[in-house]
Enzyme design. Structure first.
Site, PDB file in Angstrom:
ATOM      1  N   GLU A 131       0.812  -1.220   0.000  1.00 44.97           N
ATOM      2  CA  GLU A 131       0.000   0.000   0.000  1.00 44.97           C
ATOM      3  C   GLU A 131       0.845   1.269   0.000  1.00 44.97           C
ATOM      4  O   GLU A 131       0.482   2.278   0.609  1.00 44.97           O
ATOM      5  CB  GLU A 131      -0.961  -0.005   1.200  1.00 44.97           C
ATOM      6  CG  GLU A 131      -1.927  -1.175   1.193  1.00 44.97           C
ATOM      7  CD  GLU A 131      -2.817  -1.219   2.419  1.00 44.97           C
ATOM      8  OE1 GLU A 131      -2.743  -0.287   3.244  1.00 44.97           O
ATOM      9  OE2 GLU A 131      -3.596  -2.179   2.556  1.00 44.97           O
ATOM     10  N   GLU A 155      -5.918  -8.084   0.196  1.00 43.47           N
ATOM     11  CA  GLU A 155      -6.734  -7.773   1.369  1.00 43.47           C
ATOM     12  C   GLU A 155      -8.099  -7.316   0.878  1.00 43.47           C
ATOM     13  O   GLU A 155      -8.211  -6.704  -0.185  1.00 43.47           O
ATOM     14  CB  GLU A 155      -6.136  -6.628   2.197  1.00 43.47           C
ATOM     15  CG  GLU A 155      -4.843  -6.911   2.897  1.00 43.47           C
ATOM     16  CD  GLU A 155      -4.369  -5.695   3.691  1.00 43.47           C
ATOM     17  OE1 GLU A 155      -5.220  -4.836   4.041  1.00 43.47           O
ATOM     18  OE2 GLU A 155      -3.162  -5.590   3.940  1.00 43.47           O
TER      19      GLU A 155
END
Length: 704
Positions: A332, A428
């Site tokens: 991320e 995720e």
């Protein structure tokens, strides 16, 4: 995962496009249904007009000839300071949101290309206020064209171990045919069995099937408390233990690393303002001035290298056992909420390559399949195909909602931006897309991994994934659960790059390397640095020990007094129970010791089962040691009034009425004696081994 700051492009795929590259149906923004928006005129705008969204909403009535997937290009400008996120709705159903990047001009409209699903006939497509303050000129709509994948056949790691090749082939072969169910773990310290993990237990109990993929985190393996906090240390070692359990069951361990401040000044990985606690760690201070070349003598560089080496060792420990993993470091990054994403794309890529090169080329990590995170519009952050095996998306609805749509837009966006050479996956997610939706829409994510806690199971008013949802997901014909996995066939490498900590040395078998254990691993100041804590009454440590030859063996138990001494455990040798006491109340807490079974134990050639269970709990076992005994025994047989007994130095025979002949294991005569009521034969100088005492037609076994 940052739950607060994530402004993702949800349910719909959008990325910047300078112009439409196709003939498409056009819909002017000023002709849309406007709510709290303002029309404006501009010569450069299509039709001479556009819409200032401000804090309002726009709804377009779109007609398409057939149901399917469509590309929408939204032409806009944003000169209101920074990116602006808006929500998207298709036919009254949330399609997530889109983030419009800031533009340099208020009059040069640029395109944001998106992919959505429409039904045949009329559809409502709405852009609704979240942050507002975007100017929209028009949109275009055209049927989306799917492109087939042509996956790379080789891994980024130059010389992967066989199990890594096997795992990647499995993922490649199943991509587009099946999706793999997964869930993230939390609070794993103290969890003895994988199936006892909260999230796994919930999914299994509600659906009847266990997920095939489980996520773990090395977040406590480095950082300020990693060297001193026993809870952090126990968590860290448990990530390996449970990952190994999963692999042995045929599952797939997936590891990430929330990398805490390498200086060990702050127990944090968030940037200031992005989460709490936070760190001001600046990795660019390890560059030579004005470059992205590393100053290898700098303290910042050395601190990062130290952490990379620690995590490399953890991966290589799994490598020694033949375990391959999905490895997702520096995730991320383009979101900017973690320190590794705080300094822009160019600097991040230098850091990513440092991690890869140090792990693979210097430390010899060969069991990792490298997973790289994208938000779908961050191509400038991509380190390159040679450093990546799988392109991943972390995806959460914002505002948070329950929505099991396929995320076709996100899937196609990744394919559009990064090409068709890499597997695409959900590393995720909040709500897990239904497998049936994925394959119906043409978005066959390789795997998904619901985040832990209230994302994986209903709690606190959140129901991203309910019991009914898991039933549908896990029992779908398109889903692979743990019981459907084929099992891994590759052997552990002969040379795993480090001394195998679980390879027996001098007859020592480390407790944390037991073939089966139901207990917690924690740090000890003893033999291997790790011990197994028998905390609960039902905890156990079980070894399957192969012995080359039968005979008498001395068994010792190494222990650590991490708690007060005087703990009692039972050692079961092939089912026979021996109680021993580990230390005493007078011993110093934190000390180590060894205690031996009172007598030598006879072990058979082949496999022997040695199990340690608590009598008194909170007993920490470091290792067991097995050595051939110098003691001598005789088969406990009395026949025709003949008795044979033995000690270390001699064999005593009483009641013999025939000549006494002693043979070695090869059948050679070692000694003879006349028949006598009491015969003593010295064996002090005999070699260790098995001997046969033959008296007439009676035989007795003596083991020295």
């Amino acid at each position: 995962m940052n739950k607060t700051l994530r402004k993702t492009l949800l349910g719909i795929s959008c990325f910047l496009a300078t112009s439409a590259s196709y003939a498409a149906d056009k819909y002017e923004a000023e002709d849309a249904i406007l709510d709290k928006c303002q029309k404006a005129t501009e010569a450069s705008a299509s039709g001479g007009a556009y819409v200032k969204m401000q804090s309002g909403n726009l709804t377009f009535n779109i007609t398409v000839p057939e149901a399917g997937t469509y590309d929408i290009n939204i032409f806009y400008t944003d000169t209101y300071g920074g990116p602006k996120t808006q929500n998207l709705v298709v036919n009254g159903i949330s399609a997530g949101s889109v983030t419009f990047a800031e533009t340099s001009s208020a009059t040069d409209f640029v395109g944001m290309l998106c992919t959505v699903k429409f039904q045949a006939g009329e559809n409502e497509f709405s852009i609704t206020n979240s942050w507002g303050w975007v100017d929209i000129d028009y949109i275009t709509v055209e049927k989306h064209g799917f492109v087939a994948f042509d996956l790379d056949k080789n891994l980024a790691t130059p010389d992967p171990i066989e199990s890594a090749k096997e795992l990647y082939k499995f993922l490649s072969d199943n991509f587009g045919k099946k999706t793999i169910s997964g869930v993230m773990t939390d609070g794993i310290y103290g969890v003895n069995k994988l199936e006892d993990q909260t999230e796994i237990k919930f999914i299994t109990s509600e659906s009847g099937k266990a997920p095939a993929l489980v996520g773990f985190d090395f977040l406590h393996s480095t950082g300020k408390s990693s060297d001193t906090n026993s809870w952090h240390q126990g968590y860290s070692t448990s990530t390996e233990t449970l990952g190994l359990q999963l692999w042995k069951q045929g599952g797939i361990p997936a590891y990430c690393w929330h990398w805490k401040d390498p200086r060990k000044e702050q127990e944090a990985f968030y940037n200031p303002g992005s989460g709490s606690p936070s760190t001001d760690f600046d990795f660019t201070k390890a560059f030579k001035a004005g470059t992205t070349e590393w100053d290898t003598e700098s303290a910042i560089y050395q601190a990062m290298i130290n952490d990379i080496d620690i995590v490399s060792l953890k991966l290589k420990t799994l490598q020694c056992k033949g375990v391959a993993v999905l490895w997702r470091p520096l995730h991320e990054a383009s979101g900017g909420w973690f320190w590794w994403g705080s300094k822009g794309a160019k600097n991040y890529i230098a850091l990513y390559k440092l991690v890869f090169d140090r792990m693979v080329k210097v430390n010899g990590v060969r069991n990792a399949i490298w997973v790289w995170n994208s938000d779908g519009s961050d191509k400038d952050w991509y380190p390159g195909d040679e450093y990546v095996d799988i392109i991943a998306r972390d995806f959460y609805y914002y505002p948070r909602e329950t929505n099991h749509a396929s995320l076709i837009g996100e899937f196609e966006k990744l394919k559009k931006v990064f090409g068709t050479k890499k597997i695409i996956t959900l590393a995720e997610n909040g709500s897990t897309p239904y497998p049936s939706e994925m394959f119906e829409d043409g978005a066959p994510w390789s795997y998904s991994m619901a985040w832990y806690g209230d994302y994986a199971m209903p709690s606190g008013g959140f129901d991203d994934n309910t019991a009914d949802a898991w039933k549908k997901i896990m029992n779908s014909e398109y889903n692979l659960s743990l019981d459907q996995m084929p099992g891994w066939k590759s052997e552990a490498p002969e040379d795993c790059g480090i001394p195998d900590p679980c390879k027996s040395k001098n007859g020592i078998y480390q407790a944390e390397c037991a073939d089966d254990l139901n207990a917690s691993i924690e740090k000890v100041a003893c033999e291997s640095g790790n011990g197994v804590n028998l905390i609960n009454d039902n905890d156990y440590i079980k070894f399957n020990i192969n012995i080359e030859k039968s005979g008498l063996y001395d068994i010792s138990v190494g222990y650590a007094l991490n708690y007060s001494g005087g703990k009692v455990v039972s050692c079961l040798v092939n089912g026979e129970k021996y109680d021993i006491t580990l230390g005493s109340e007078d011993d110093e807490v934190g000390s180590c010791g060894t205690v031996a079974l009172e007598n030598a134990v006879e072990l058979k050639a082949g496999e022997n089962v040695i199990e340690i269970v608590p009598v008194w709990t909170w007993a920490v076992i470091d290792y067991i040691q097995i050595k051939e005994s110098s003691a001598t025994s005789a088969e406990d047989v009395t026949a025709n009034n003949i008795t044979v007994s033995a000690s270390n130095d001699e064999v005593r025979i009483s009641g013999a009425e025939s000549e006494i002949i002693i043979l070695d294991a090869a059948g050679r005569t070692i000694s003879k004696a006349e028949a006598n009521d009491n015969v003593v034969i010295s064996i002090k100088d005999w070699s260790q081994g098995i001997y046969i005492v033959k008296i007439g037609d009676q035989t007795f076994k003596v083991i020295k």
